[in-house]
Design a protein around this motif. Structure first.
Motif, PDB file in Angstrom:
ATOM      1  N   VAL A  31      -3.317 -33.908  55.938  1.00 38.38           N
ATOM      2  CA  VAL A  31      -3.629 -35.050  55.078  1.00 38.38           C
ATOM      3  C   VAL A  31      -4.542 -36.026  55.828  1.00 38.38           C
ATOM      4  CG1 VAL A  31      -2.664 -37.110  53.988  1.00 38.38           C
ATOM      5  CG2 VAL A  31      -1.607 -34.892  53.597  1.00 38.38           C
ATOM      6  N   LEU A  32      -4.224 -36.314  57.090  1.00 38.66           N
ATOM      7  CA  LEU A  32      -5.058 -37.224  57.875  1.00 38.66           C
ATOM      8  C   LEU A  32      -6.464 -36.659  58.065  1.00 38.66           C
ATOM      9  CD1 LEU A  32      -2.599 -38.463  60.655  1.00 38.66           C
ATOM     10  CD2 LEU A  32      -3.162 -39.535  58.472  1.00 38.66           C
ATOM     11  N   GLN A  33      -6.569 -35.376  58.332  1.00 37.88           N
ATOM     12  CA  GLN A  33      -7.890 -34.763  58.505  1.00 37.88           C
ATOM     13  C   GLN A  33      -8.692 -34.815  57.207  1.00 37.88           C
ATOM     14  OE1 GLN A  33      -6.303 -31.000  59.969  1.00 37.88           O
ATOM     15  NE2 GLN A  33      -7.173 -31.385  61.997  1.00 37.88           N
ATOM     16  N   HIS A  34      -8.025 -34.580  56.096  1.00 37.69           N
ATOM     17  CA  HIS A  34      -8.662 -34.648  54.779  1.00 37.69           C
ATOM     18  C   HIS A  34      -9.156 -36.067  54.513  1.00 37.69           C
ATOM     19  CE1 HIS A  34      -9.384 -33.416  50.641  1.00 37.69           C
ATOM     20  NE2 HIS A  34      -8.574 -34.352  50.171  1.00 37.69           N
ATOM     21  N   ARG A 323       2.540 -30.821  44.911  1.00 36.62           N
ATOM     22  CA  ARG A 323       2.282 -29.770  45.894  1.00 36.62           C
ATOM     23  C   ARG A 323       1.084 -30.167  46.761  1.00 36.62           C
ATOM     24  NH1 ARG A 323       5.342 -25.417  44.814  1.00 36.62           N
ATOM     25  NH2 ARG A 323       6.250 -25.283  42.714  1.00 36.62           N
ATOM     26  N   PRO A 324       0.966 -29.571  47.968  1.00 33.03           N
ATOM     27  CA  PRO A 324      -0.092 -29.994  48.898  1.00 33.03           C
ATOM     28  C   PRO A 324      -1.488 -30.003  48.299  1.00 33.03           C
ATOM     29  CG  PRO A 324       1.482 -28.605  50.041  1.00 33.03           C
ATOM     30  CD  PRO A 324       1.882 -28.588  48.588  1.00 33.03           C
ATOM     31  N   GLU A 325      -1.846 -28.969  47.534  1.00 35.84           N
ATOM     32  CA  GLU A 325      -3.213 -28.924  46.998  1.00 35.84           C
ATOM     33  C   GLU A 325      -3.459 -30.057  45.996  1.00 35.84           C
ATOM     34  OE1 GLU A 325      -0.650 -25.770  44.872  1.00 35.84           O
ATOM     35  OE2 GLU A 325      -0.978 -26.514  46.935  1.00 35.84           O
ATOM     36  N   ALA A 326      -2.459 -30.397  45.190  1.00 39.73           N
ATOM     37  CA  ALA A 326      -2.612 -31.490  44.230  1.00 39.73           C
ATOM     38  C   ALA A 326      -2.618 -32.843  44.942  1.00 39.73           C
ATOM     39  CB  ALA A 326      -1.491 -31.442  43.191  1.00 39.73           C
ATOM     40  N   THR A 327      -1.862 -32.953  46.032  1.00 40.96           N
ATOM     41  CA  THR A 327      -1.858 -34.186  46.814  1.00 40.96           C
ATOM     42  C   THR A 327      -3.232 -34.432  47.432  1.00 40.96           C
ATOM     43  OG1 THR A 327       0.500 -33.971  47.292  1.00 40.96           O
ATOM     44  CG2 THR A 327      -0.805 -35.346  48.783  1.00 40.96           C
TER      45      THR A 327
END
Length: 386
Positions: A31-34, A323-327
């Motif tokens: 998430v931080l990298q994104h 889910r991770p992709e939606a987040t």
């Protein structure tokens, strides 16, 4: 008011309990990298020691691990529970982290959020807030390079000083939820304010009160507060449509709400409702946050700006409702469409488009006329050559 900043406040929540911590930490890092790639300004990482859902016990360790794996985003302790620690060692760790991160470090301070954390080390909830104000004074003196002698029921300092110097003039903030403890400590020491519960009912109603405390105490101690150093926190999940956003959070909203209702002893941030539909309504209809679209997100930030009188940074409370992709998609939508609205980064582009639209018919016709004229000249030259 300077350019508004955006980031995340990452407890982080990993609900329900029982998840593999290694993969949970990896998701936090991703998430931080994104967010780093998307141009977010900052991320604040929490400290928790109990309850099984907020899994980072040492934000200093986490951010110095994440630092080399990101490029531009600033990383802060969000927050160090100061009464749990000797302030001399906190000063050393902060200055060390600042040197390791070379100017990307921020220091967030608070009294401690989980009552079970304090209970395990014998600190009462009544003691925490007074201890926090006292410890901030000591810590700030140490960070300034002063030699400190102090004695409290929790530690003794004798001619204490840190051997480290700062790499940068890093941001320091005190956390606030509903009580005036955070604003009192922040204004006395001339540091910023981080309103963690800004969108919860008690926190939202307290925004004006908190700033009044900042102004009154700031004047008393010669530290006029700056609104660009005020950070507000609130949850959001965005999708292209409200219906899609609601469907996304079926993944984890109930688990998160159950944690706040039955495990987390923090009445200021307790979910309402027993069904999924009731909990979505609690988020959207009370103003706590947004499960919806970018337009809903823009309206929420505008509402907070009106209530507070203006602030410098908005931090998205990180969660795993989806889910991770939606987040990750939610953060992308926020970066593409919400951030520019408050940072003015697209104003010139929009003016350029408007100018081109206003001249389109005229310029299009002139272009067509020029092409026709060139064609006619070519035909005339061919005729003359014959």
């Amino acid at each position: 008011m300077s350019r508004m900043k955006f980031g995340t406040f990452m407890a982080p929540f990993h609900c329900p309990a029982g998840q593999d911590p290694v993969s949970a930490y990896q998701r936090d890092l991703e998430v931080l990298q994104h967010m780093d790639r998307l141009g977010f300004d900052e991320a604040w990482i929490g400290e928790h020691h109990s309850c099984g859902n907020e899994l980072i016990p040492d934000p200093f360790m986490f951010i110095t691990w994440a630092g080399p794996q990101t490029r531009n985003i600033k990383l802060g302790t969000g927050v160090v529970s100061l009464p749990y620690h000797n302030p001399l060692w906190t000063a050393d760790r902060a200055l060390f982290a600042d040197n390791l991160l070379r100017g990307r470090f921020m220091l967030g301070l608070g009294p401690g959020a989980l009552p079970t954390d304090a209970t395990m080390i014998g600190i009462s909830m009544e003691e925490q807030r007074g201890a926090f104000e006292e410890d901030v004074d000591v810590l700030m003196a140490l960070l300034r390079g002063e030699t400190v002698t102090a004695k409290t029921p929790r530690y003794t300092l004798q001619d204490a000083r840190t051997q480290y110097g700062a790499y940068s003039d890093f941001d320091i903030v005190c956390a606030a939820i509903a009580s005036p403890t955070g604003p009192r400590a922040a204004s006395k020491n001339g540091v910023g304010l981080l309103s963690v519960g800004a969108t919860a009912k008690g926190g939202f109603d307290s925004l004006a009160l908190h700033w009044d405390v900042m102004q009154e105490r700031g004047a008393e101690f010669g530290n006029p507060p700056r609104r660009d150093q005020w950070r507000l926190v609130g949850p959001m999940h965005l999708a292209e449509t409200k219906e899609q956003a609601i469907e996304d959070v079926r993944h984890g909203l109930d688990d998160w709400a159950d944690y706040t209702q039955h495990v987390l002893a923090a009445p200021h941030f307790r979910a309402a409702g027993a069904t999924f539909e009731e909990r979505v309504a609690w988020v959207n209809e009370t103003g706590l946050g947004v499960i919806g679209t970018v337009d809903d997100a823009i309206a929420q930030i505008e509402r907070l700006a009106t209530q507070s009188g203006g602030f410098g940074s908005y931090l998205l409370l990180h969660h795993e409702w989806a889910r991770p992709e939606a987040t990750l998609k939610s953060y992308e939508l926020f970066a593409r469409h919400v951030k520019p609205r408050f940072q003015g980064t697209t104003e010139r582009l929009e003016r350029s488009v408007a100018y081109a639209r206003s001249r389109w018919e005229e310029l299009d016709q002139r272009q067509a006329d020029a092409i026709q004229a060139a064609t006619d000249r070519h035909a005339a030259q061919k005729t003359a050559a014959r």
